[in-house]
Design an enzyme around this catalytic site. Structure first.
Site, PDB file in Angstrom:
ATOM      1  N   GLY A  66       2.606   1.923  10.893  1.00  0.00           N
ATOM      2  CA  GLY A  66       3.541   3.035  10.796  1.00  0.00           C
ATOM      3  C   GLY A  66       4.248   3.380  12.095  1.00  0.00           C
ATOM      4  O   GLY A  66       4.881   4.430  12.217  1.00  0.00           O
ATOM      5  N   GLU A  97      -6.728   4.279   8.068  1.00  0.00           N
ATOM      6  CA  GLU A  97      -6.579   5.719   7.809  1.00  0.00           C
ATOM      7  C   GLU A  97      -7.836   6.279   7.147  1.00  0.00           C
ATOM      8  O   GLU A  97      -8.215   7.430   7.389  1.00  0.00           O
ATOM      9  CB  GLU A  97      -5.322   5.947   6.954  1.00  0.00           C
ATOM     10  CG  GLU A  97      -4.054   5.745   7.783  1.00  0.00           C
ATOM     11  CD  GLU A  97      -2.883   5.124   7.027  1.00  0.00           C
ATOM     12  OE1 GLU A  97      -2.860   5.194   5.790  1.00  0.00           O
ATOM     13  OE2 GLU A  97      -1.993   4.550   7.701  1.00  0.00           O
ATOM     14  N   ASN A 137       0.867  -1.176   0.000  1.00  0.00           N
ATOM     15  CA  ASN A 137       0.000   0.000   0.000  1.00  0.00           C
ATOM     16  C   ASN A 137       0.905   1.227   0.000  1.00  0.00           C
ATOM     17  O   ASN A 137       1.552   1.510   0.998  1.00  0.00           O
ATOM     18  CB  ASN A 137      -0.895  -0.053   1.252  1.00  0.00           C
ATOM     19  CG  ASN A 137      -1.770   1.184   1.383  1.00  0.00           C
ATOM     20  OD1 ASN A 137      -1.805   2.042   0.495  1.00  0.00           O
ATOM     21  ND2 ASN A 137      -2.480   1.279   2.502  1.00  0.00           N
ATOM     22  N   TRP A 138       0.920   1.909  -1.128  1.00  0.00           N
ATOM     23  CA  TRP A 138       1.846   3.041  -1.269  1.00  0.00           C
ATOM     24  C   TRP A 138       1.321   4.310  -0.593  1.00  0.00           C
ATOM     25  O   TRP A 138       2.015   5.323  -0.561  1.00  0.00           O
ATOM     26  CB  TRP A 138       2.150   3.305  -2.753  1.00  0.00           C
ATOM     27  CG  TRP A 138       2.887   2.185  -3.441  1.00  0.00           C
ATOM     28  CD1 TRP A 138       3.301   0.999  -2.873  1.00  0.00           C
ATOM     29  CD2 TRP A 138       3.296   2.127  -4.812  1.00  0.00           C
ATOM     30  NE1 TRP A 138       3.941   0.215  -3.815  1.00  0.00           N
ATOM     31  CE2 TRP A 138       3.957   0.892  -5.018  1.00  0.00           C
ATOM     32  CE3 TRP A 138       3.170   2.988  -5.901  1.00  0.00           C
ATOM     33  CZ2 TRP A 138       4.485   0.507  -6.255  1.00  0.00           C
ATOM     34  CZ3 TRP A 138       3.691   2.607  -7.141  1.00  0.00           C
ATOM     35  CH2 TRP A 138       4.345   1.388  -7.310  1.00  0.00           C
ATOM     36  N   LYS A 139       0.068   4.259  -0.152  1.00  0.00           N
ATOM     37  CA  LYS A 139      -0.556   5.418   0.519  1.00  0.00           C
ATOM     38  C   LYS A 139      -0.337   6.690  -0.303  1.00  0.00           C
ATOM     39  O   LYS A 139      -0.336   6.625  -1.532  1.00  0.00           O
ATOM     40  CB  LYS A 139      -0.026   5.525   1.956  1.00  0.00           C
ATOM     41  CG  LYS A 139      -0.198   4.205   2.730  1.00  0.00           C
ATOM     42  CD  LYS A 139       0.011   4.312   4.217  1.00  0.00           C
ATOM     43  CE  LYS A 139      -0.198   2.944   4.854  1.00  0.00           C
ATOM     44  NZ  LYS A 139      -0.070   2.973   6.314  1.00  0.00           N
ATOM     45  N   HIS A 178      -9.402   0.782   5.096  1.00  0.00           N
ATOM     46  CA  HIS A 178      -8.113   0.975   5.753  1.00  0.00           C
ATOM     47  C   HIS A 178      -8.308   1.882   6.969  1.00  0.00           C
ATOM     48  O   HIS A 178      -9.123   2.799   6.940  1.00  0.00           O
ATOM     49  CB  HIS A 178      -7.096   1.591   4.777  1.00  0.00           C
ATOM     50  CG  HIS A 178      -5.709   1.572   5.327  1.00  0.00           C
ATOM     51  ND1 HIS A 178      -5.279   2.514   6.243  1.00  0.00           N
ATOM     52  CD2 HIS A 178      -4.674   0.717   5.140  1.00  0.00           C
ATOM     53  CE1 HIS A 178      -4.024   2.215   6.576  1.00  0.00           C
ATOM     54  NE2 HIS A 178      -3.643   1.136   5.927  1.00  0.00           N
ATOM     55  N   GLU A 197      -5.160  -5.317  10.318  1.00  0.00           N
ATOM     56  CA  GLU A 197      -4.153  -4.295  10.571  1.00  0.00           C
ATOM     57  C   GLU A 197      -4.429  -3.626  11.912  1.00  0.00           C
ATOM     58  O   GLU A 197      -5.257  -2.698  11.990  1.00  0.00           O
ATOM     59  CB  GLU A 197      -4.175  -3.232   9.463  1.00  0.00           C
ATOM     60  CG  GLU A 197      -3.852  -3.772   8.091  1.00  0.00           C
ATOM     61  CD  GLU A 197      -3.229  -2.704   7.185  1.00  0.00           C
ATOM     62  OE1 GLU A 197      -2.158  -2.983   6.622  1.00  0.00           O
ATOM     63  OE2 GLU A 197      -3.783  -1.605   7.074  1.00  0.00           O
ATOM     64  N   GLY A 210       3.102  -1.205   4.302  1.00  0.00           N
ATOM     65  CA  GLY A 210       3.103   0.234   4.035  1.00  0.00           C
ATOM     66  C   GLY A 210       4.507   0.729   3.748  1.00  0.00           C
ATOM     67  O   GLY A 210       5.013   0.634   2.632  1.00  0.00           O
ATOM     68  N   GLY A 211       5.164   1.232   4.768  1.00  0.00           N
ATOM     69  CA  GLY A 211       6.473   1.880   4.627  1.00  0.00           C
ATOM     70  C   GLY A 211       7.467   1.109   3.775  1.00  0.00           C
ATOM     71  O   GLY A 211       8.068   1.668   2.850  1.00  0.00           O
ATOM     72  N   SER A 232       3.598  -2.521  10.239  1.00  0.00           N
ATOM     73  CA  SER A 232       5.052  -2.587  10.424  1.00  0.00           C
ATOM     74  C   SER A 232       5.659  -3.925  10.004  1.00  0.00           C
ATOM     75  O   SER A 232       6.573  -4.424  10.654  1.00  0.00           O
ATOM     76  CB  SER A 232       5.428  -2.242  11.872  1.00  0.00           C
ATOM     77  OG  SER A 232       5.011  -0.922  12.186  1.00  0.00           O
TER      78      SER A 232
HETATM   79  P1  13P Z   1       3.199   0.120   7.734  1.00  0.00           P
HETATM   80  O1  13P Z   1       3.752  -1.110   7.073  1.00  0.00           O
HETATM   81  O2  13P Z   1       3.917   1.369   7.324  1.00  0.00           O
HETATM   82  O3  13P Z   1       3.059  -0.030   9.205  1.00  0.00           O
HETATM   83  O4  13P Z   1       1.720   0.320   7.153  1.00  0.00           O
HETATM   84  C1  13P Z   1       0.846  -0.743   7.190  1.00  0.00           C
HETATM   85  C2  13P Z   1      -0.365  -0.391   6.433  1.00  0.00           C
HETATM   86  O5  13P Z   1      -1.142   0.451   6.841  1.00  0.00           O
HETATM   87  C3  13P Z   1      -0.600  -1.067   5.138  1.00  0.00           C
HETATM   88  O6  13P Z   1      -1.876  -0.810   4.660  1.00  0.00           O
END
Ligand code: 13P
Length: 251
Positions: A174, A98, A11-13, A96, A168, A235-236, A214
């Site tokens: 994050g 967020e 997920n590149w957000k 998600h 998640e 994510g990251g 993470s």
């Molecule tokens: P991180 O891997 O940065 O914790 O993010 C997870 C995430 O929200 C993937 O959708």
């Protein structure tokens, strides 16, 4: 290790310009896939068509990070499932944390977005997860069951065939804090039980449940070793070609 085909999704957000997105997908195309995982990337909407075009003919599939519940209309800034599909998305991440916490996606809204994705044949990656406060109050499973119950209300196993669930925990996103493999396994098993009760054992056994929060090159192997963990939503580290390549090629 799962008996289901694993899924590794990035997920590149709200990251990456067009040039950065192009460089990342090009690098991932040659990164190998030794577990024959389904590899999915979810760029932001500005990069979606470009990434889908570059991924064509490769083993990598493309997802959007959200869709609106209507097919078109006066919804300034929103993107419809028709547009996401037209741009090359085969999957849609819905719910998600967020989206839930920053943009106010409620269970009711998500329920309409599920309908929208199903209407257009987008494979849903439905996200659930508890906050730290909810975990500490021993409410984890109740919170997740309620997100599943209300977000998916009204759909049958047939409607939801192929849907992917992503667990998640909000406190692990994050933050660098990962759920332990045991914590992930416990919740994944509970989600599978929910699916079995609601849609039958066969449906539950076939459904891929991803862990997100993470996930790193250094912890993916132990997370993927859990019997009910069928993949990762990253994510990251999904933004870093070498790290994500290692995650795709987990041991
Ligand atoms: P991180 O891997 O940065 O914790 O993010 C997870 C995430 O929200 C993937 O959708």
């Amino acid at each position: 290790m799962t008996k289901r085909t694993p899924i590794i999704a990035g997920n590149w957000k709200m990251h990456n310009t067009l040039a950065e997105s192009a460089a990342l997908i090009e690098a991932l195309k040659t990164a190998g896939n030794k577990n024959n995982a389904e590899v999915i990337v979810a760029p932001s909407f500005t990069s979606l068509a470009k990434v889908a075009e570059l991924a064509k003919g490769s083993h990598i599939q493309v997802s959007c990070q959200d869709v609106h519940w209507e097919d078109k209309g006066a919804f300034t800034s929103a993107v419809s499932p028709v547009q996401a599909k037209d741009a090359g998305a085969t999957h849609a991440i819905l719910g998600h944390s967020e989206r839930r916490s920053v943009f106010g996606d409620t269970d009711e809204i998500l329920n309409k977005k599920v309908a929208a994705a199903l209407r257009h044949g987008l494979t849903i990656i439905f996200c659930v997860g508890e906050t730290l406060q909810e975990r500490e109050a021993n409410e984890t499973i109740a919170v997740i069951n309620s997100q599943l119950e209300n977000g998916l209300k009204g759909y049958t196993a047939e409607d939801l065939k192929g849907m992917v669930i992503a667990y998640e925990p909000v406190w692990a996103i994050g933050t660098g804090k990962t759920a332990t493999p045991e914590q992930a396994q416990e919740v994944h098993a509970a989600i599978r039980q929910f699916l079995a009760d609601k849609y039958g054992k066969e449906y539950a056994e076939a459904t891929r449940i991803l862990y997100g929060g993470s996930v790193k090159d250094s912890n993916v192997d132990e997370i993927m070793a859990q019997p009910d963990v069928d993949g990762a939503l990253v994510g990251g580290q999904a933004l870093l070609a070498d790290k994500f390549a290692r995650i795709i090629n987990f041991n």
